[in-house]
Design a protein around this motif. Structure first.
Motif, mmCIF file in Angstrom:
data_model
loop_
_atom_site.group_PDB
_atom_site.id
_atom_site.type_symbol
_atom_site.label_atom_id
_atom_site.label_comp_id
_atom_site.label_asym_id
_atom_site.label_seq_id
_atom_site.Cartn_x
_atom_site.Cartn_y
_atom_site.Cartn_z
ATOM 1 N N ALA A 176 0.657 -0.977 -0.059
ATOM 2 C CA ALA A 176 -0.173 -0.431 0.135
ATOM 3 C C ALA A 176 0.440 1.311 0.137
ATOM 4 N N LEU A 177 0.247 2.151 -0.158
ATOM 5 C CA LEU A 177 0.971 3.406 -0.659
ATOM 6 C C LEU A 177 0.247 4.156 0.431
ATOM 7 N N ALA A 178 0.781 5.145 0.801
ATOM 8 C CA ALA A 178 -0.296 6.069 1.777
ATOM 9 C C ALA A 178 -0.608 7.805 1.197
ATOM 10 N N THR A 179 -1.457 8.286 1.605
ATOM 11 C CA THR A 179 -1.288 9.923 1.704
ATOM 12 C C THR A 179 -2.341 10.405 3.502
ATOM 13 N N ALA A 180 -1.095 11.323 3.765
ATOM 14 C CA ALA A 180 -2.223 11.049 5.176
ATOM 15 C C ALA A 180 -1.658 13.434 5.160
ATOM 16 N N ASN A 209 -3.735 -7.898 7.944
ATOM 17 C CA ASN A 209 -3.968 -8.028 7.002
ATOM 18 C C ASN A 209 -2.869 -8.631 6.062
ATOM 19 N N GLY A 210 -1.544 -8.838 6.765
ATOM 20 C CA GLY A 210 -0.730 -9.293 5.813
ATOM 21 C C GLY A 210 0.419 -8.501 4.703
ATOM 22 N N CYS A 211 0.229 -6.915 4.463
ATOM 23 C CA CYS A 211 -0.301 -6.128 3.569
ATOM 24 C C CYS A 211 0.929 -4.963 4.098
ATOM 25 N N GLU A 212 1.508 -4.402 3.121
ATOM 26 C CA GLU A 212 3.152 -4.195 3.853
ATOM 27 C C GLU A 212 2.795 -1.807 3.398
ATOM 28 N N LEU A 213 2.859 -1.794 4.139
ATOM 29 C CA LEU A 213 3.046 -0.277 3.746
ATOM 30 C C LEU A 213 4.671 0.625 3.042
ATOM 31 N N VAL A 214 4.451 0.869 1.869
ATOM 32 C CA VAL A 214 5.548 0.669 1.120
ATOM 33 C C VAL A 214 6.013 2.405 0.672
ATOM 34 N N GLY A 215 5.691 3.004 0.977
ATOM 35 C CA GLY A 215 5.866 4.522 0.617
ATOM 36 C C GLY A 215 4.469 5.101 0.436
ATOM 37 N N GLY A 216 4.687 6.654 0.189
ATOM 38 C CA GLY A 216 3.218 7.438 0.255
ATOM 39 C C GLY A 216 4.562 8.423 0.106
ATOM 40 N N HIS A 217 3.158 10.173 1.220
ATOM 41 C CA HIS A 217 3.064 10.987 1.177
ATOM 42 C C HIS A 217 2.360 11.674 2.353
ATOM 43 N N SER A 218 2.991 12.764 2.893
ATOM 44 C CA SER A 218 2.867 14.047 3.206
ATOM 45 C C SER A 218 2.454 15.301 4.087
ATOM 46 N N SER A 219 1.629 15.925 4.479
ATOM 47 C CA SER A 219 1.770 16.617 4.628
ATOM 48 C C SER A 219 0.438 17.831 5.605
ATOM 49 N N GLU A 220 0.447 18.961 5.885
ATOM 50 C CA GLU A 220 0.037 19.857 6.768
ATOM 51 C C GLU A 220 -1.224 20.262 6.025
ATOM 52 N N GLY A 221 -2.208 20.419 6.409
ATOM 53 C CA GLY A 221 -4.096 20.725 6.140
ATOM 54 C C GLY A 221 -4.353 21.585 7.687
#
Length: 270
Positions: free
Chosen positions: A26-30, A58-70
């Protein structure tokens, strides 16, 4: 923030499980609210700890993403899954005589709306959260293993909208069409949901769901008018990390329901 992250991850995983797939990465945007360096770092750490906890369960790995302030705390996930073509579940594919199985109770939309205004009881919110953090991983495996003909997850369109999507996808381009008879008294409801609806705590999506799908539904409820309207609202209530909705043959539906309840889906119904 930790629980928020767990719910967001479950909500995203539902799209994978609804197709009978297994999540891989998975990729996350936070987005975290503006604040001091320590405050924003702490918020992000708590949020992502919840996300990662659920993904790994659930057997899933976080492999990257992006974070910012809002302005508000938020997180979105893009999840990649894997499934063999013969196990792929689609919205279309319902067969005449199939039974519809739902894995979780309804009512998160109205309870969360009531909570925003301080009108939801603590026990109601706690029960809703417990439902939202429950994974549909095992439900997907059970339904797929028992030959479900179609499936989706119940989210923003509510039970009514997503069921109509399944019917429309099944009937597309076919001369022999299917329809569904829904016994609303059998639909599982979260504690407090009907009370929230009766007090007017309807999700902002209630009206748009009615406009989008209202013409496709015929109601024949015999309850008092207030109770009838409450049940109608429940069917349009948008769900966060809601249950899976699948069509299962008459021969396998009993086995399906028993297996779901053994795996902890105590509110699973036909």
């Amino acid at each position: 923030r930790f629980v928020f992250g767990k719910i967001a991850a479950n909500n995203a995983l539902n799209d994978i499980y609804a197709m009978g797939a297994v999540p891989m990465n998975a990729l996350a945007t936070a987005v975290v609210p503006y604040g001091g360096e320590n405050q924003t770092a702490g918020s992000l750490e708590q949020l992502m700890a919840g996300v990662i906890s659920t993904l790994r369960e659930n057997g899933c790995e976080l492999v990257g993403g992006h974070s910012s302030e809002g302005q508000e705390l938020s997180v979105g996930l893009t999840i990649n899954g894997e499934v063999s073509f013969d196990k792929l579940l689609k919205k279309g594919g319902m067969r005449a005589g199939d039974f519809i199985v739902l894995t979780k109770p309804l009512g998160t939309g109205t309870i969360l709306k009531a909570d925003m205004h301080g009108r939801a009881k603590y026990d109601w919110v706690l029960t809703a959260v417990e439902s939202m953090v429950q994974s549909n991983r095992w439900a997907s495996e059970i339904m797929n293993g028992l030959g479900a003909s179609s499936a989706t997850d119940v989210s923003g369109f509510g039970l009514a909208g997503h069921l109509i999507e399944m019917i429309a996808s099944t009937n597309k381009g076919k001369s022999e069409r299917v329809a569904v008879k829904l016994q609303v008294e059998r639909v599982p409801v979260l504690e407090g949901a009907m009370e929230c609806i009766s007090k007017g705590d309807l999700s902002s999506l209630d009206l748009s769901n009615r406009k989008a799908f209202g013409d496709e539904i015929s109601f024949s409820l015999h309850d008092e008018s207030a109770e009838k309207e409450g049940m109608v609202s429940l069917l349009y209530d948008p769900q966060t990390a809601g249950g899976l909705l699948a069509s299962v043959s008459e021969e396998r539906v009993g086995e399906c329901l028993s297996a779901l309840r053994e795996k902890g889906y105590s509110n699973a119904c036909v």
